[in-house]
Design a protein around this motif. Structure first.
Motif, PDB file in Angstrom:
ATOM      1  N   ARG A 716       0.832  -1.208   0.000  1.00 49.26           N
ATOM      2  CA  ARG A 716       0.000   0.000   0.000  1.00 49.26           C
ATOM      3  C   ARG A 716       0.867   1.259   0.000  1.00 49.26           C
ATOM      4  NH1 ARG A 716      -5.327  -1.440   1.941  1.00 49.26           N
ATOM      5  NH2 ARG A 716      -5.886  -3.064   0.444  1.00 49.26           N
ATOM      6  N   CYS A 717       1.887   1.259   0.834  1.00 49.59           N
ATOM      7  CA  CYS A 717       2.737   2.451   0.929  1.00 49.59           C
ATOM      8  C   CYS A 717       3.507   2.688  -0.369  1.00 49.59           C
ATOM      9  CB  CYS A 717       3.709   2.310   2.101  1.00 49.59           C
ATOM     10  SG  CYS A 717       2.911   2.340   3.724  1.00 49.59           S
ATOM     11  N   MET A 718       4.091   1.632  -0.942  1.00 54.25           N
ATOM     12  CA  MET A 718       4.880   1.810  -2.168  1.00 54.25           C
ATOM     13  C   MET A 718       3.987   2.201  -3.339  1.00 54.25           C
ATOM     14  SD  MET A 718       7.891  -1.107  -1.950  1.00 54.25           S
ATOM     15  CE  MET A 718       6.761  -2.416  -2.387  1.00 54.25           C
ATOM     16  N   GLN A 723       2.397   6.478  -7.219  1.00 53.36           N
ATOM     17  CA  GLN A 723       1.390   7.298  -7.890  1.00 53.36           C
ATOM     18  C   GLN A 723       1.561   8.786  -7.605  1.00 53.36           C
ATOM     19  OE1 GLN A 723      -2.708   5.893  -7.490  1.00 53.36           O
ATOM     20  NE2 GLN A 723      -1.945   3.843  -7.053  1.00 53.36           N
ATOM     21  N   HIS A 724       1.991   9.117  -6.378  1.00 56.00           N
ATOM     22  CA  HIS A 724       1.926  10.524  -5.977  1.00 56.00           C
ATOM     23  C   HIS A 724       3.256  11.110  -5.500  1.00 56.00           C
ATOM     24  CE1 HIS A 724      -2.373   9.906  -6.201  1.00 56.00           C
ATOM     25  NE2 HIS A 724      -2.301   8.945  -5.291  1.00 56.00           N
ATOM     26  N   GLY A 725       4.323  10.302  -5.421  1.00 50.11           N
ATOM     27  CA  GLY A 725       5.524  10.852  -4.821  1.00 50.11           C
ATOM     28  C   GLY A 725       6.820  10.596  -5.549  1.00 50.11           C
ATOM     29  N   LEU A 726       6.776  10.009  -6.750  1.00 49.10           N
ATOM     30  CA  LEU A 726       8.029   9.706  -7.451  1.00 49.10           C
ATOM     31  C   LEU A 726       8.802  10.972  -7.806  1.00 49.10           C
ATOM     32  CD1 LEU A 726       7.253   6.724  -9.852  1.00 49.10           C
ATOM     33  CD2 LEU A 726       8.518   6.732  -7.708  1.00 49.10           C
ATOM     34  N   LYS A 727       8.125  12.068  -8.000  1.00 49.04           N
ATOM     35  CA  LYS A 727       8.802  13.314  -8.362  1.00 49.04           C
ATOM     36  C   LYS A 727       8.860  14.289  -7.191  1.00 49.04           C
ATOM     37  CE  LYS A 727       8.227  13.243 -13.349  1.00 49.04           C
ATOM     38  NZ  LYS A 727       7.970  14.059 -14.543  1.00 49.04           N
ATOM     39  N   LYS A 740       1.080  11.820  12.877  1.00 45.45           N
ATOM     40  CA  LYS A 740       0.354  11.233  11.750  1.00 45.45           C
ATOM     41  C   LYS A 740       0.997   9.927  11.299  1.00 45.45           C
ATOM     42  CE  LYS A 740      -1.501  15.595   9.964  1.00 45.45           C
ATOM     43  NZ  LYS A 740      -1.607  16.485   8.785  1.00 45.45           N
ATOM     44  N   ILE A 741       2.315   9.869  11.350  1.00 45.48           N
ATOM     45  CA  ILE A 741       3.018   8.627  10.992  1.00 45.48           C
ATOM     46  C   ILE A 741       2.644   7.511  11.956  1.00 45.48           C
ATOM     47  CG2 ILE A 741       5.295   7.558  10.815  1.00 45.48           C
ATOM     48  CD1 ILE A 741       6.377  10.355  10.059  1.00 45.48           C
ATOM     49  N   ALA A 742       2.660   7.810  13.256  1.00 41.91           N
ATOM     50  CA  ALA A 742       2.329   6.800  14.275  1.00 41.91           C
ATOM     51  C   ALA A 742       0.881   6.341  14.139  1.00 41.91           C
ATOM     52  CB  ALA A 742       2.578   7.370  15.667  1.00 41.91           C
ATOM     53  N   GLU A 761      -5.663  13.101   1.446  1.00 37.43           N
ATOM     54  CA  GLU A 761      -5.862  12.764   2.851  1.00 37.43           C
ATOM     55  C   GLU A 761      -4.538  12.452   3.541  1.00 37.43           C
ATOM     56  OE1 GLU A 761      -8.656   9.630   3.235  1.00 37.43           O
ATOM     57  OE2 GLU A 761     -10.280  10.699   2.226  1.00 37.43           O
ATOM     58  N   ARG A 762      -3.536  12.000   2.770  1.00 34.66           N
ATOM     59  CA  ARG A 762      -2.246  11.628   3.343  1.00 34.66           C
ATOM     60  C   ARG A 762      -1.127  12.409   2.633  1.00 34.66           C
ATOM     61  NH1 ARG A 762      -4.075   8.836   7.784  1.00 34.66           N
ATOM     62  NH2 ARG A 762      -5.629   7.290   7.135  1.00 34.66           N
ATOM     63  N   GLN A 763      -0.158  12.838   3.397  1.00 32.40           N
ATOM     64  CA  GLN A 763       1.008  13.492   2.828  1.00 32.40           C
ATOM     65  C   GLN A 763       2.020  12.430   2.387  1.00 32.40           C
ATOM     66  OE1 GLN A 763       1.260  16.812   2.250  1.00 32.40           O
ATOM     67  NE2 GLN A 763      -0.862  16.882   3.001  1.00 32.40           N
ATOM     68  N   VAL A 764       2.675  12.698   1.249  1.00 35.77           N
ATOM     69  CA  VAL A 764       3.624  11.746   0.699  1.00 35.77           C
ATOM     70  C   VAL A 764       4.722  11.410   1.705  1.00 35.77           C
ATOM     71  CG1 VAL A 764       5.422  11.454  -1.054  1.00 35.77           C
ATOM     72  CG2 VAL A 764       3.186  12.344  -1.705  1.00 35.77           C
ATOM     73  N   ASP A 765       5.248  12.403   2.398  1.00 37.73           N
ATOM     74  CA  ASP A 765       6.353  12.164   3.333  1.00 37.73           C
ATOM     75  C   ASP A 765       5.894  11.338   4.539  1.00 37.73           C
ATOM     76  OD1 ASP A 765       8.257  13.565   1.824  1.00 37.73           O
ATOM     77  OD2 ASP A 765       7.586  15.481   2.642  1.00 37.73           O
TER      78      ASP A 765
END
Length: 1134
Positions: A716-718, A723-727, A740-742, A761-765
């Motif tokens: 799910r994470c990868m 989709q949204h964070g390769l660049k 938020k990570i926890a 809803e979620r930040q890439v980092d």
């Protein structure tokens, strides 16, 4: 001549003194205890000469005052004597005793603080009560006479009157035969503190102690113990304790076998004492139900809920032996939760009317009597219900189609007896009615409001018809005959799962025998009579305990369909394995032999349904061990093997009560709903399935997995990053928000299948850091532990790259399958990330610096970890043997997605199109339309596309809307016309879909809003809050205030602080409330309040009318959208 003299003095509410004396000849010395004998002897020797002196008699008659709050009680003196002793009654020494009279017994105690009496006299054995002068009266039994004396005649007359009235009531109640029928065990036991044995009688929910069997027959005993405050536990090979709040009674049996029988009987007595008579009294209100439907025994407290007959204990035992597919036996006293109001109403038909069908043709010579032996009882019950030998045949018997048609017609009426006659003469309870809206007899009965018909049909969905071996009996036939004998250690059976550790002292050695489908156990190999046993066809589940769970190293449990649990153990692993193998083969049918040919943890049969049908449960065999579930379903010819880690969904449907509820398994497009049936072993099945489906805190091979053996969390994470964070510049190097990570990692570890990562809803980092944290913390790591990772690190010392690649390949193949797949997926992802290094600034070296310590779970001081990761990325295709052409297609697809996203961000460029499925009017076969939409398409535009595709011209006054429908919650929400359809589509849950249909409320909503100046509303509304998965909600009135910025709920009108509060923008309002909450009306709303990621609440608001519901919905929608509920010039009109 020795003589015991006792005096009892108590006071009634008027503080009148009443004296009691006891005079007993040596032949009747059972009325006194050892201490009283000593007192008597001392008095006899020292005061024989002074007994008749008047000045001493007064001292001996001095008494202390006492009070008691009971049915009838007072201070009295009693003398138990025989006729030839009457001459001595003038010289009696009185001692104070506390005396109580209730409906069953006259008892006296040492004092008012004592709980257990010194003597009891059963009222049913008292023949008369006589006045004898001088404030005295006699209580006469068949063998003894007891003399009482009061201080005055008024108190005496009161006692005589009440005693006579009580005796008369007991005579008219036929108590003698009833009490004898309630005795479950009786016999002699040694009791700690007494020299001689006592005669113990277990009757109903009490244990009576007598001096001997003769006293029991005379109705004169020592005391009785209420078992609702008692617990029973074995203490030694032959001894056991009966412990109450007030005292511990220690008993010693003649043998260990006798001890086990007493313990089991006493535990049953405790269960009866904790049961309730409420159901029994309701069912006994029909006079015919006061006699057993089979043998006529009085006060039957068992019933077959599918055959509709009330039974005595003996007949119920025979019914239980027929199996659940023939007769579902339940207790009127102990299974209170089974007895719904509807089921009780069905049983008010009465045994006499039901027997007009079941016993219409019973020959007098074959009729059963209460005194019939077990063999005759077995033959009769089997002939009556299994063969249908005595039933009244229906006129349509043998005409299947006609029977089914008649059944569908009859369930529309309230004639349950006719339905019973049709069903047990061959009508199919699950037949197709011909109406797709009402496909089964149950749905027809529900439609016509015949709740008693629904209740009867529900209990007979999988019942075997008389004279038939069809249905589930084929699944109950054992495989090849199995024989096995040997010694095992056994504990007393229990009615609850064995959760606590049993010490070796809790076990008794038994010779066990498995032969011809019967499992029996004996006190020793030489014993001719068995201590107990069971048919293997009645065993629901075989559970193999982990080593060391109990005192004996290896143990297993058998769960019987009566609800009892049997625990066996041994220190020898080979002996226990031999028993488990033999029992398992005798348990399962021949077609299911593969279920027991592997190291399973539990195997047994369970009821299940497939798809959306909950009305036709079938019987299947299941075998569970670790993450593997093997099953043989009804009608299947082979065993299926399911990897629980790879299923699509596993959800629980909990209900009140032990063993209730169900578990839903979705795998490969199939939904399997396994039902609990209130069985004691079902909670164990639930725990095993949950653990086997993947644990977020376990190593990689215990995680939830995709079809490619990659943990769902990692996948799910990868996927989200792809989709949204390769660049995204500095991806995997930048830190996110720790809270938020926890939170996200917590949800993923709890159930990753249920977590959707949606854009916005979620930040890439945050997602990138969740992936890194999971890989760093997962048990044993990707490289399967520290020791296994060392060869990988040493490989970096090899100078020749080709040789290094070869060593990496060898190490890769040595990894477990899940670890190998996970490492491959991670390196593949990192390779894709570095392909866009120009934009994200993350080349191979930078990624290796980040993921080296992460994958090897190190602190970063060892540079060789980063070197390994860099080598793996650089030589990805060679090490992982990836097809070049296939890998290039993957890169091309990623580039296409990124390009489309880039074009979408440029002004004026069209958004990339996505195909989504939408239903028209309702979700059914053939109604789905596949529509291409972009990110910009609104709900209104989606509705237009659907209507144009189906050539449906909108008419004046039609309010077509797009609805989000949630089948699992039984709710729906009309989308606002400006909502982005694609965003909603991507957020749909597993049981959700989009439907385009007319909004039947919109016209009334617009009319209501147009007439309002101030858009707000308050009023009383029925409220229920979601608190876990429960079977039924509790709705209570709350003051609801909806205005401006928030929704507030107050406990009552006078409350100053709200109980619940949520901002309007955080609310989503759905029409409807799920039925299992049993809302008080059909006009309800489900309000979802999303205050934070981890704080999502569901509130249920129920209105009293349709108009009230429309007004609340209108206010909600108007406040959320500033009154803009419908477009002024709708695209539908154009």
């Amino acid at each position: 001549m020795s003589l015991l003299l006792l005096c009892v003095s108590l006071f009634s509410g008027e503080h009148h003194r009443l004296m009691k004396t006891v005079s007993i000849l040596p032949a009747h010395c059972h009325d006194h205890t050892t201490s009283e004998t000593l007192i008597f002897t001392t008095l006899l020797l020292s005061r024989w000469a002074g007994w008749t002196r008047p000045h001493l008699r007064g001292k001996r008659e001095r008494c202390m005052r006492a009070c008691v709050h009971l049915y009838v009680c007072s201070c009295m003196c009693v003398c138990a004597c025989v006729s030839n002793l009457c001459f001595i009654c003038r010289s009696l020494i009185f001692q104070k005793r506390w005396v109580m009279l209730d409906a069953q017994c006259l008892r006296y105690f040492q004092n008012e603080k004592e709980v257990y009496s010194k003597r009891i006299i059963a009222i049913r054995f008292v023949t008369e009560v006589l006045n004898v002068g001088e404030q005295k009266f006699e209580v006469v039994t068949r063998n003894r006479t007891f003399l009482f004396r009061a201080e005055n005649n008024t108190v005496r007359e009161e006692w005589v009157s009440v005693l006579k009235e009580t005796i008369q009531q007991r005579r008219s109640s036929m108590e003698m035969s009833l009490m004898n029928s309630l005795i479950s065990k009786q016999g002699y036991l040694e009791m700690n503190g007494l020299r001689s044995k006592v005669y113990v009688v277990i009757c109903a929910d009490r244990v009576f102690l007598y001096g001997n069997a003769e006293e029991h027959s005379q109705g004169v005993g020592i005391t009785y113990i209420e078992m609702n405050v008692g617990t029973v536990k074995s203490t030694d090979k032959r001894s056991f304790n009966l412990t109450t709040f007030y005292r511990t009674f220690s008993f010693l049996a003649e043998s260990a076998q006798q001890r086990d029988q007493w313990v089991e009987a006493l535990q049953d007595c405790v269960s009866r004492s904790l049961s309730s008579d409420v159901v029994a009294q309701k069912i006994w209100a029909v006079e015919a139900n006061q006699r057993c439907a089979d043998c006529g025994a009085p006060h039957p407290d068992w019933a077959s809920v599918n055959l509709c007959v009330v039974l005595c204990k003996c007949c119920a035992g025979v019914h239980r032996g027929l199996g659940q597919s023939v007769s579902k036996v339940r207790s009127l006293r102990m299974d209170e939760k089974v007895w719904t109001d509807n089921l009780i109403q069905v049983f008010l038909l009465g045994n006499n009317r039901v027997n007009l069908f079941w016993a219409a043709n019973t020959p007098p010579s074959e009729a059963l009597q209460p005194s019939s032996d077990s063999e005759k009882r077995q033959r009769f019950v089997s002939a009556k219900y299994c063969q249908g030998k005595y039933r009244r045949y229906h006129a349509l018997f043998g005409q299947q189609e006609a029977l089914n048609k008649a059944l569908c017609s009859t369930v529309q009426t309230d004639d349950v007896l006719e339905t019973l006659s049709l069903v047990f003469c061959g009508a199919d309870v699950n037949c197709y009615t011909g109406d797709p809206e009402l496909p089964s007899p149950v749905s027809v009965a529900q439609h016509y409001g015949q709740i008693l018909q629904v209740e009867f049909l529900t209990h007979n969905h999988n019942t075997d018809l008389p004279g038939s071996r069809a249905g589930n009996h084929t699944l109950l036939e054992a495989a090849l005959p199995v024989s096995h004998t040997g010694y095992l250690f056994k504990t007393a059976s229990s009615i609850r799962p064995v959760t606590e550790c049993k010490a070796k002292g809790d076990f008794s050695r038994r010779w066990c025998s498995l032969n011809q489908g019967n499992f029996s156990y004996y006190e020793s190999e030489k014993s001719s009579s068995q201590s107990g046993g069971m048919k293997m066809s009645d065993v629901l589940c075989l559970l193999v305990n982990p080593p060391g769970k109990h005192g004996y190293a290896h143990s297993f449990e058998l769960y019987h369909d009566s609800g009892r649990v049997y625990l066996f153990g041994e220190d020898s692993s080979d002996k226990v394995k031999g028993w488990i193998k033999a029992i398992a083969k005798a348990l399962v049918p021949s077609a299911a032999e593969d279920l027991v040919c592997w190291p399973f943890a539990r195997v047994g049969r369970l009821s299940y349904t497939e798809g959306q049908s909950h009305h036709s449960p079938l019987l299947g065999w299941f075998s569970l061990g670790g993450s593997r579930l093997l099953l043989l379903l009804h009608g299947a010819d082979r065993v299926e093997n399911i990897d629980l880690r790879k299923i699509k969904e596993l959800s629980m449907e909990q209900e009140a009560g032990a063993g209730a509820g169900a578990v839903v398994l979705v795998d490969g497009g199939r939904s399997l709903r396994v039902e609990g049936d209130r069985r004691p072993d079902f909670q164990g099945w639930l725990s095993g399935l949950q653990q086997g489906s993947g644990r977020g805190d376990g190593p990689l091979d215990q995680q939830q997995l995709t079809d490619t053996d990659v943990p769902v969390i990692v996948d799910r994470c990868m996927s989200y990053i792809t989709q949204h964070g390769l660049k995204s510049e500095g991806i995997y190097r930048r830190s996110g928000v720790n809270s938020k990570i926890a939170a996200l990692l917590f949800f993923l570890r709890h159930d990753a299948r249920q977590v959707r990562l949606n854009e916005g809803e979620r930040q890439v980092d945050d997602v990138a850091n969740v992936l890194k944290r999971f890989l760093r913390e997962v048990g044993e790591g990707v490289f399967n532990g520290h020791q296994a990772s060392l060869p990988w690190l040493h490989t970096t010392t090899v100078s020749e790259m080709s040789e290094r690649v070869s060593q990496y390949q060898a190490l890769l193949h040595s990894l477990p399958r899940v670890n190998r797949a996970t490492l491959g997926a991670v390196i593949n992802h990192l390779y894709c990330v570095q392909c866009f290094a120009d934009e994200n600034q993350m080349n191979m070296h930078n990624l290796a610096i980040v993921f080296g310590p992460t994958l090897f779970q190190m602190d970063g001081t060892d540079n060789s970890a980063g070197q390994v990761v860099e080598d793996l990325i650089q030589n990805y295709q060679d090490i992982f043997n990836v097809d070049a052409e296939q890998f290039q297609r993957q890169l091309d697809m990623i580039s296409h997605v990124i390009k489309a996203q880039k074009e979408h961000t440029e002004e004026g460029s069209p958004s990339p199109l996505t195909i989504c499925g939408v239903y028209l009017e309702r979700k059914e076969e053939g109604s789905e339309l596949l529509v291409q939409i972009s990110q910009e398409v609104s709900a209104e535009e989606l509705v237009c596309k659907v209507l144009r595709r189906r050539n449906i011209p909108p008419q004046q006054g039609d309010y077509w809307s797009c609805f989000l429908v949630d089948n699992s919650q039984e709710i729906e929400r009309p989308l606002h016309y400006q909502e982005r359809a694609l965003t909603i589509y991507f957020s749909l849950g597993k049981d959700c879909h989009l439907v385009v249909k007319k909004n039947c409320y919109m016209e009334a909503i617009l009319t209501y809003i147009a007439g309002r100046v101030d858009v707000s509303r308050n009023g009383l509304i029925k409220f229920c809050e979601e608190k876990g998965q429960r079977g039924k909600g509790t709705f209570s009135r709350r003051l609801c205030v909806l205005s401006g910025l928030s929704l507030r709920l107050y406990k009552d009108v006078k409350s100053s602080q709200p109980e619940r509060e949520c901002q309007i923008h955080a609310l989503k309002v759905y029409c409807g409330i799920k039925r299992k909450l049993q809302p008080p009306s059909c006009w309800g709303m489900t309000v979802v309040c999303e205050k934070a990621v981890r704080d999502i609440q569901q509130w249920y608001l129920c209105c009293e009318s349709k108009n009230e519901l429309i007004e609340w919905l209108a206010t909600f929608m108007s406040l959320q959208h500033d009154g803009d509920l419908w477009p002024a010039a709708s695209r539908l009109d154009s």
